[in-house]
Design a protein around this motif. Sequence first.
Motif, short mmCIF file in Angstrom:
data_model
loop_
_atom_site.label_atom_id
_atom_site.label_comp_id
_atom_site.label_asym_id
_atom_site.label_seq_id
_atom_site.Cartn_x
_atom_site.Cartn_y
_atom_site.Cartn_z
N ILE A 2 0.86 -1.19 0.00
CA ILE A 2 0.00 0.00 0.00
C ILE A 2 0.89 1.24 0.00
O ILE A 2 1.84 1.34 0.78
N ASN A 3 0.58 2.17 -0.89
CA ASN A 3 1.30 3.44 -0.93
C ASN A 3 0.28 4.58 -0.91
O ASN A 3 -0.69 4.57 -1.66
N ILE A 4 0.51 5.56 -0.04
CA ILE A 4 -0.39 6.72 0.07
C ILE A 4 0.43 7.98 -0.16
O ILE A 4 1.49 8.17 0.43
N GLU A 5 -0.09 8.83 -1.04
CA GLU A 5 0.59 10.09 -1.33
C GLU A 5 -0.43 11.20 -1.33
O GLU A 5 -1.56 11.04 -1.81
N ILE A 6 -0.07 12.34 -0.75
CA ILE A 6 -0.95 13.51 -0.76
C ILE A 6 -0.29 14.59 -1.58
O ILE A 6 0.92 14.82 -1.48
N GLN A 7 -1.07 15.24 -2.45
CA GLN A 7 -0.52 16.25 -3.36
C GLN A 7 -1.34 17.53 -3.25
O GLN A 7 -2.56 17.52 -3.41
N LEU A 8 -0.63 18.64 -3.01
CA LEU A 8 -1.30 19.93 -2.88
C LEU A 8 -1.67 20.53 -4.22
O LEU A 8 -2.67 21.24 -4.34
N PHE A 9 -0.85 20.28 -5.25
CA PHE A 9 -1.12 20.87 -6.55
C PHE A 9 -0.78 19.89 -7.66
O PHE A 9 -0.06 18.92 -7.44
N ASN A 10 -1.31 20.19 -8.82
CA ASN A 10 -1.22 19.27 -9.96
C ASN A 10 0.13 19.40 -10.65
O ASN A 10 0.42 20.42 -11.27
N ARG A 11 0.97 18.38 -10.52
CA ARG A 11 2.26 18.36 -11.21
C ARG A 11 2.09 17.90 -12.67
O ARG A 11 3.06 17.87 -13.41
N HIS A 12 0.88 17.52 -13.03
CA HIS A 12 0.54 17.04 -14.38
C HIS A 12 1.15 15.65 -14.63
O HIS A 12 2.05 15.21 -13.93
N ASP A 13 0.59 14.98 -15.63
CA ASP A 13 0.95 13.58 -15.91
C ASP A 13 0.76 12.71 -14.68
O ASP A 13 1.47 11.71 -14.49
N ILE A 14 -0.22 13.06 -13.84
CA ILE A 14 -0.40 12.33 -12.59
C ILE A 14 -0.75 10.87 -12.83
O ILE A 14 -0.32 9.99 -12.08
N GLU A 15 -1.49 10.59 -13.91
CA GLU A 15 -1.87 9.20 -14.18
C GLU A 15 -0.64 8.36 -14.54
O GLU A 15 -0.52 7.21 -14.11
N LYS A 16 0.29 8.95 -15.30
CA LYS A 16 1.50 8.21 -15.67
C LYS A 16 2.44 8.08 -14.46
O LYS A 16 3.06 7.03 -14.26
N ARG A 17 2.55 9.12 -13.67
CA ARG A 17 3.38 9.05 -12.46
C ARG A 17 2.83 8.00 -11.52
O ARG A 17 3.58 7.22 -10.92
N THR A 18 1.52 7.95 -11.39
CA THR A 18 0.89 6.98 -10.51
C THR A 18 1.18 5.55 -10.97
O THR A 18 1.55 4.68 -10.17
N LEU A 19 1.02 5.30 -12.26
CA LEU A 19 1.30 3.97 -12.80
C LEU A 19 2.78 3.61 -12.63
O LEU A 19 3.11 2.45 -12.34
N TYR A 20 3.64 4.60 -12.82
CA TYR A 20 5.07 4.33 -12.68
C TYR A 20 5.41 3.95 -11.24
O TYR A 20 6.09 2.95 -11.00
N TYR A 21 4.92 4.72 -10.26
CA TYR A 21 5.19 4.40 -8.85
C TYR A 21 4.56 3.07 -8.47
O TYR A 21 5.14 2.29 -7.72
N TRP A 22 3.34 2.83 -8.98
CA TRP A 22 2.68 1.55 -8.70
C TRP A 22 3.55 0.41 -9.23
O TRP A 22 3.77 -0.59 -8.54
N SER A 23 4.04 0.53 -10.48
CA SER A 23 4.83 -0.54 -11.09
C SER A 23 6.13 -0.78 -10.33
O SER A 23 6.59 -1.93 -10.23
N LYS A 24 6.74 0.28 -9.80
CA LYS A 24 7.97 0.11 -9.03
C LYS A 24 7.70 -0.70 -7.76
O LYS A 24 8.47 -1.60 -7.40
N LEU A 25 6.60 -0.38 -7.07
CA LEU A 25 6.24 -1.13 -5.87
C LEU A 25 5.96 -2.60 -6.20
O LEU A 25 6.35 -3.51 -5.47
N TYR A 26 5.26 -2.81 -7.30
CA TYR A 26 4.91 -4.17 -7.71
C TYR A 26 6.16 -4.96 -8.06
O TYR A 26 6.35 -6.11 -7.64
#
Length: 279
Positions: free
Chosen positions: A76-100
Amino acid sequence: MRPLLDPKVDFVFKRIFGSEANKDVLLAFLNETFKASRSELLKEITLVNPYIDKNAVHDKQSILDIRAVTEDGKQINIEIQLFNRHDIEKRTLYYWSKLYEEQLGEGHNYRDLKKTITINIINFRYLPGESYHHVFHLREDHSGIVLTDDLEIHFMELPKLEEEPFDMGGGLVKWLLFLKGLDKSKWEEIAVDQPELRKAMTTLEFLSQDREARYLYEMRRKALLDERSMMEGAREEGMAEGKAQVAKNLLQMGMEIASIAKATGLTEAEIRKLAEPDH
């Protein structure tokens, strides 16, 4: 009495949810999240990165996320973001894949890979619709058949809490209202029968009065604001360059300067300058 710190700043968020002393707070929050998504509830978790590196508070690029593992090995990974760094969907998949991928050590088999869950709590609108909580899985488009349950991604959009009537009986919305910065006068109302939420509130109050915590909070907030300012500056610069290029193209097509000014938002003086040979 000093004002409360903002629990949305990742440094504060991790102090509330990511310490061994507050592991019960994190577990309660996760179970409210999984109730809302009809997922299996947890009995125990182990924090993977429970301590905060004070140096990370000053690092503009640092993400003070929370990582935990369940009894049966789910990540389980939890991240809180104050503002949109953009490409959030790709960043999310990348971090998810690293954990996996990190689960698969030498000599392990693919069947040893466990479900990996990413939870993004974001302080901006991102997905269409008015629902504040979205959950994504891998499913077949037509039949809805789940390919694998190993991927689960949550998005919780805090701004949408303002725009929708909520059933205050729901546990997750109470946690998110607390994170959003609900006025302290309403804390008692949402913390009824929620001892872990009350503990989170007490932790925030303690941190808000602690001199070192306030100092680190201000340093982290400054780093995040500097990052946001640089991003917005780069975006505005890119937009300005784009307008200039459009204006040049229209000049080459023979359009009148007054019309180009209306089309691009540039002044006529700026457009005349672009028309000079050295531009």
